[in-house]
Scaffold this motif. Structure first.
Motif, PDB file in Angstrom:
ATOM      1  N   TYR A   9       0.815  -1.210   0.000  1.00 32.41           N
ATOM      2  CA  TYR A   9       0.000   0.000   0.000  1.00 32.41           C
ATOM      3  C   TYR A   9       0.849   1.261   0.000  1.00 32.41           C
ATOM      4  CZ  TYR A   9      -3.620  -3.376   0.943  1.00 32.41           C
ATOM      5  OH  TYR A   9      -4.455  -4.450   0.847  1.00 32.41           O
ATOM      6  N   VAL A  10       0.345   2.277  -0.678  1.00 35.57           N
ATOM      7  CA  VAL A  10       1.052   3.541  -0.818  1.00 35.57           C
ATOM      8  C   VAL A  10       0.630   4.484   0.305  1.00 35.57           C
ATOM      9  CG1 VAL A  10       1.467   5.544  -2.311  1.00 35.57           C
ATOM     10  CG2 VAL A  10       1.167   3.258  -3.315  1.00 35.57           C
ATOM     11  N   GLY A  11       1.626   5.020   1.001  1.00 34.66           N
ATOM     12  CA  GLY A  11       1.373   5.967   2.075  1.00 34.66           C
ATOM     13  C   GLY A  11       1.944   7.333   1.746  1.00 34.66           C
ATOM     14  N   VAL A  12       1.505   8.349   2.498  1.00 34.03           N
ATOM     15  CA  VAL A  12       1.993   9.723   2.325  1.00 34.03           C
ATOM     16  C   VAL A  12       2.688  10.147   3.610  1.00 34.03           C
ATOM     17  CG1 VAL A  12       1.323  12.121   1.941  1.00 34.03           C
ATOM     18  CG2 VAL A  12       0.166  10.287   0.686  1.00 34.03           C
ATOM     19  N   LEU A  13       3.956  10.587   3.468  1.00 37.12           N
ATOM     20  CA  LEU A  13       4.780  10.932   4.620  1.00 37.12           C
ATOM     21  C   LEU A  13       5.187  12.405   4.588  1.00 37.12           C
ATOM     22  CD1 LEU A  13       5.668   7.935   3.449  1.00 37.12           C
ATOM     23  CD2 LEU A  13       7.355   8.072   5.256  1.00 37.12           C
ATOM     24  N   VAL A  14       5.403  12.961   5.789  1.00 37.21           N
ATOM     25  CA  VAL A  14       6.007  14.282   5.956  1.00 37.21           C
ATOM     26  C   VAL A  14       7.036  14.176   7.079  1.00 37.21           C
ATOM     27  CG1 VAL A  14       3.967  15.555   5.165  1.00 37.21           C
ATOM     28  CG2 VAL A  14       4.204  14.983   7.596  1.00 37.21           C
ATOM     29  N   ARG A  15       7.836  15.215   7.267  1.00 37.46           N
ATOM     30  CA  ARG A  15       8.767  15.225   8.401  1.00 37.46           C
ATOM     31  C   ARG A  15       7.992  15.333   9.708  1.00 37.46           C
ATOM     32  NH1 ARG A  15      11.144  18.713   4.986  1.00 37.46           N
ATOM     33  NH2 ARG A  15      10.457  20.513   6.195  1.00 37.46           N
ATOM     34  N   SER A  16       8.624  14.902  10.769  1.00 38.42           N
ATOM     35  CA  SER A  16       7.975  14.953  12.087  1.00 38.42           C
ATOM     36  C   SER A  16       7.645  16.381  12.508  1.00 38.42           C
ATOM     37  CB  SER A  16       8.875  14.301  13.147  1.00 38.42           C
ATOM     38  OG  SER A  16       9.031  12.937  12.882  1.00 38.42           O
ATOM     39  N   ASP A  27      -5.000  18.350   6.745  1.00 35.95           N
ATOM     40  CA  ASP A  27      -4.200  19.581   6.676  1.00 35.95           C
ATOM     41  C   ASP A  27      -3.514  19.687   5.312  1.00 35.95           C
ATOM     42  OD1 ASP A  27      -4.876  20.111   9.305  1.00 35.95           O
ATOM     43  OD2 ASP A  27      -2.986  19.315  10.118  1.00 35.95           O
ATOM     44  N   LEU A  28      -2.930  18.585   4.882  1.00 32.17           N
ATOM     45  CA  LEU A  28      -2.218  18.568   3.604  1.00 32.17           C
ATOM     46  C   LEU A  28      -3.185  18.816   2.452  1.00 32.17           C
ATOM     47  CD1 LEU A  28       0.407  18.027   2.008  1.00 32.17           C
ATOM     48  CD2 LEU A  28      -0.252  15.602   1.978  1.00 32.17           C
ATOM     49  N   VAL A  29      -4.313  18.150   2.468  1.00 32.84           N
ATOM     50  CA  VAL A  29      -5.302  18.298   1.393  1.00 32.84           C
ATOM     51  C   VAL A  29      -5.803  19.736   1.310  1.00 32.84           C
ATOM     52  CG1 VAL A  29      -7.654  17.693   0.694  1.00 32.84           C
ATOM     53  CG2 VAL A  29      -6.034  15.893   1.334  1.00 32.84           C
ATOM     54  N   GLU A  30      -6.125  20.328   2.441  1.00 32.00           N
ATOM     55  CA  GLU A  30      -6.637  21.710   2.431  1.00 32.00           C
ATOM     56  C   GLU A  30      -5.592  22.671   1.892  1.00 32.00           C
ATOM     57  OE1 GLU A  30      -9.765  22.667   2.898  1.00 32.00           O
ATOM     58  OE2 GLU A  30     -10.113  20.499   3.027  1.00 32.00           O
ATOM     59  N   HIS A  31      -4.337  22.459   2.241  1.00 32.57           N
ATOM     60  CA  HIS A  31      -3.268  23.311   1.726  1.00 32.57           C
ATOM     61  C   HIS A  31      -3.134  23.164   0.207  1.00 32.57           C
ATOM     62  CE1 HIS A  31       0.627  25.430   1.735  1.00 32.57           C
ATOM     63  NE2 HIS A  31       0.964  24.542   0.807  1.00 32.57           N
ATOM     64  N   LEU A  32      -3.164  21.928  -0.273  1.00 31.59           N
ATOM     65  CA  LEU A  32      -2.988  21.684  -1.698  1.00 31.59           C
ATOM     66  C   LEU A  32      -4.194  22.132  -2.523  1.00 31.59           C
ATOM     67  CD1 LEU A  32      -1.177  18.216  -1.624  1.00 31.59           C
ATOM     68  CD2 LEU A  32      -0.187  20.432  -2.246  1.00 31.59           C
ATOM     69  N   LYS A  33      -5.345  22.162  -1.921  1.00 31.76           N
ATOM     70  CA  LYS A  33      -6.519  22.694  -2.629  1.00 31.76           C
ATOM     71  C   LYS A  33      -6.312  24.175  -2.952  1.00 31.76           C
ATOM     72  CE  LYS A  33     -10.287  19.711  -0.963  1.00 31.76           C
ATOM     73  NZ  LYS A  33     -11.519  19.683  -0.107  1.00 31.76           N
ATOM     74  N   LYS A  34      -5.696  24.888  -2.006  1.00 31.32           N
ATOM     75  CA  LYS A  34      -5.482  26.327  -2.171  1.00 31.32           C
ATOM     76  C   LYS A  34      -4.215  26.624  -2.974  1.00 31.32           C
ATOM     77  CE  LYS A  34      -7.643  27.149   2.339  1.00 31.32           C
ATOM     78  NZ  LYS A  34      -7.383  27.534   3.751  1.00 31.32           N
ATOM     79  N   GLN A  35      -3.164  25.838  -2.738  1.00 29.48           N
ATOM     80  CA  GLN A  35      -1.873  26.086  -3.386  1.00 29.48           C
ATOM     81  C   GLN A  35      -1.294  24.757  -3.903  1.00 29.48           C
ATOM     82  OE1 GLN A  35       0.773  28.857  -1.099  1.00 29.48           O
ATOM     83  NE2 GLN A  35      -0.826  28.668   0.466  1.00 29.48           N
ATOM     84  N   PRO A  36      -1.866  24.211  -4.956  1.00 25.63           N
ATOM     85  CA  PRO A  36      -1.444  22.874  -5.414  1.00 25.63           C
ATOM     86  C   PRO A  36      -0.003  22.777  -5.889  1.00 25.63           C
ATOM     87  CG  PRO A  36      -2.923  23.906  -6.988  1.00 25.63           C
ATOM     88  CD  PRO A  36      -2.956  24.758  -5.758  1.00 25.63           C
ATOM     89  N   ASP A  37       0.590  23.913  -6.301  1.00 31.41           N
ATOM     90  CA  ASP A  37       1.956  23.860  -6.820  1.00 31.41           C
ATOM     91  C   ASP A  37       3.005  24.313  -5.811  1.00 31.41           C
ATOM     92  OD1 ASP A  37       1.222  26.498  -6.719  1.00 31.41           O
ATOM     93  OD2 ASP A  37       1.982  27.020  -8.712  1.00 31.41           O
ATOM     94  N   SER A  38       2.625  24.371  -4.527  1.00 31.48           N
ATOM     95  CA  SER A  38       3.513  24.966  -3.517  1.00 31.48           C
ATOM     96  C   SER A  38       4.436  23.972  -2.833  1.00 31.48           C
ATOM     97  CB  SER A  38       2.680  25.676  -2.444  1.00 31.48           C
ATOM     98  OG  SER A  38       1.842  24.732  -1.775  1.00 31.48           O
ATOM     99  N   LEU A  39       4.224  22.661  -3.036  1.00 32.82           N
ATOM    100  CA  LEU A  39       5.019  21.659  -2.332  1.00 32.82           C
ATOM    101  C   LEU A  39       5.695  20.716  -3.324  1.00 32.82           C
ATOM    102  CD1 LEU A  39       2.453  20.633   0.447  1.00 32.82           C
ATOM    103  CD2 LEU A  39       4.287  22.333   0.626  1.00 32.82           C
ATOM    104  N   ASN A  40       6.869  20.242  -2.959  1.00 32.04           N
ATOM    105  CA  ASN A  40       7.557  19.204  -3.732  1.00 32.04           C
ATOM    106  C   ASN A  40       7.214  17.843  -3.140  1.00 32.04           C
ATOM    107  OD1 ASN A  40       9.009  20.846  -5.596  1.00 32.04           O
ATOM    108  ND2 ASN A  40      10.402  21.420  -3.953  1.00 32.04           N
ATOM    109  N   LEU A  51      13.483  14.002   2.098  1.00 31.75           N
ATOM    110  CA  LEU A  51      12.438  14.548   2.967  1.00 31.75           C
ATOM    111  C   LEU A  51      13.046  14.982   4.297  1.00 31.75           C
ATOM    112  CD1 LEU A  51       9.375  14.997   3.669  1.00 31.75           C
ATOM    113  CD2 LEU A  51       9.401  12.644   4.567  1.00 31.75           C
ATOM    114  N   ILE A  52      13.799  14.091   4.911  1.00 32.00           N
ATOM    115  CA  ILE A  52      14.432  14.394   6.201  1.00 32.00           C
ATOM    116  C   ILE A  52      15.404  15.563   6.061  1.00 32.00           C
ATOM    117  CG2 ILE A  52      15.969  13.473   7.990  1.00 32.00           C
ATOM    118  CD1 ILE A  52      14.706  10.684   7.401  1.00 32.00           C
ATOM    119  N   GLY A  53      16.082  15.643   4.914  1.00 39.05           N
ATOM    120  CA  GLY A  53      17.036  16.720   4.677  1.00 39.05           C
ATOM    121  C   GLY A  53      16.406  18.044   4.305  1.00 39.05           C
ATOM    122  N   GLY A  54      15.098  18.064   4.120  1.00 38.75           N
ATOM    123  CA  GLY A  54      14.410  19.318   3.828  1.00 38.75           C
ATOM    124  C   GLY A  54      14.358  19.706   2.364  1.00 38.75           C
ATOM    125  N   ASN A  55      14.725  18.785   1.458  1.00 38.72           N
ATOM    126  CA  ASN A  55      14.703  19.095   0.028  1.00 38.72           C
ATOM    127  C   ASN A  55      13.324  18.925  -0.590  1.00 38.72           C
ATOM    128  OD1 ASN A  55      17.524  19.583  -0.013  1.00 38.72           O
ATOM    129  ND2 ASN A  55      17.891  17.377  -0.070  1.00 38.72           N
TER     130      ASN A  55
END
Length: 325
Positions: free
Chosen positions: A123-130, A139-152, A196-200
């Protein structure tokens, strides 16, 4: 004069029958199993476990795993093409073949081969830094709805593959304009998580075998997983997309593919062998350890599943606007 001729014909016919039986008896005696990925990844790990259990249970006498990574599985498929009708050449069947065929990365489809069995779902999961500001998938979905091109968003190993589609499909159904998302491909999910951990990058999509060791470092947080119900162990606290109101399962199935032209009885031989493996306690423990779900399917069931997967994958890829090659 007629009697000797008939006797000779009978000997020839008998010999042909004997040779056919002898050829049939050779199945599993010198099998090459091709993995369309390098050593150490999930496809390779599964192949080597199959090798171990098939040999251990004496279901085959020789089973060699060969890694043929590259060209979107085309290099591995080339081996299948060179061995039409030979039941001793098998290959990992990842559904990414559907993706790569749609995108033009490979010039063939699974329909030109013989699906033998399906074995498991990752199964495919979605991760972020701690320390990410995104505490939940909402939280992620609401952000991407407003700014879909803002995250790598990092995925491995190529745009349009099963991990890419898995993340995009869930976000699409949650209301995000996935055509505007920024996906960054890395060579492996381990490399994605390192970045991800390195902030890139800010978000990573990965499957369970890679997620588990990353989560145990304490440096990442899993927001959602694409399983039909909650997984166990270290992933037991991670909500599914379904729990979050997004009706989807995002998986990365694995099975076994054979060349075109093998006989029905040869398909049945491998169906039986892999089914016996799938029923062992060792296999069940192996799946549980990696948080894979058992999904044994026969050849006909696998073909039907691939047809359903094709429709879903092509829908998501069309909305991602990935340029076909």
């Amino acid at each position: 004069m007629l009697k000797p001729i008939l006797s000779s014909l009978m000997i020839v016919v008998s010999a042909l029958g004997f040779n056919a039986e002898a050829e049939q008896s050779q199945i599993g005696q010198n099998t090459q199993f091709i993995v369309p990925a390098g050593p150490g990844g999930s496809l390779d790990i599964v192949a080597r476990k199959l090798q171990d259990l098939l040999m251990q249970k004496k279901l085959v006498s020789n089973f060699v795993v060969l890694n043929k990574p590259g060209a979107g599985a085309q290099l591995a498929l080339n081996v299948m093409d060179q061995n039409v009708g030979n039941p001793n050449y098998l290959m990992t069947l990842p559904t990414a073949i559907i993706n790569n065929s749609y995108l033009g990365m490979i010039k063939t489809t699974y329909k030109n081969y013989t699906p033998v069995v399906m074995l498991l779902d990752g199964y495919v999961g979605v991760l972020v830094r701690s320390d990410s500001p995104f505490k939940t998938a909402r939280d992620l979905v609401e952000h991407l709805k407003k700014q879909p091109d803002s995250l790598n968003i990092a995925i491995a190993a190529s745009l349009g593959n099963d991990v890419h589609v898995g993340v995009a499909k869930a976000l699409m159904l949650a209301g995000v304009d996935i055509s505007k998302l920024t996906f960054v491909p890395f060579k492996s999910s381990s490399e994605s998580i390192t970045n991800l951990i390195g902030g890139n990058v800010e978000v990573v999509g990965a499957t369970t075998p890679t997620i588990i060791p990353a989560l145990q470092t304490g440096k990442v947080r899993v927001l959602a997983i694409g399983s039909p119900e909650r997984l166990k162990g270290v992933l037991g606290d991670v909500p599914t997309w379904k729990e979050l109101g997004v009706d989807t399962i995002t998986s990365s199935p694995q099975g076994v593919l054979a060349p075109k032209g093998i006989k029905p009885e040869e398909v049945r031989f491998w169906e039986s062998a892999f089914k016996q493996v799938a029923e062992t306690q060792e296999w069940k423990q192996f799946l549980e350890q990696n948080q894979w779900a058992p999904r044994f399917m026969t050849a006909s069931e696998t073909m039907a599943m691939l047809e359903e997967e094709t429709a879903t994958i092509e829908e998501v890829l069309s909305k991602l606007h990935i340029k076909k090659q």
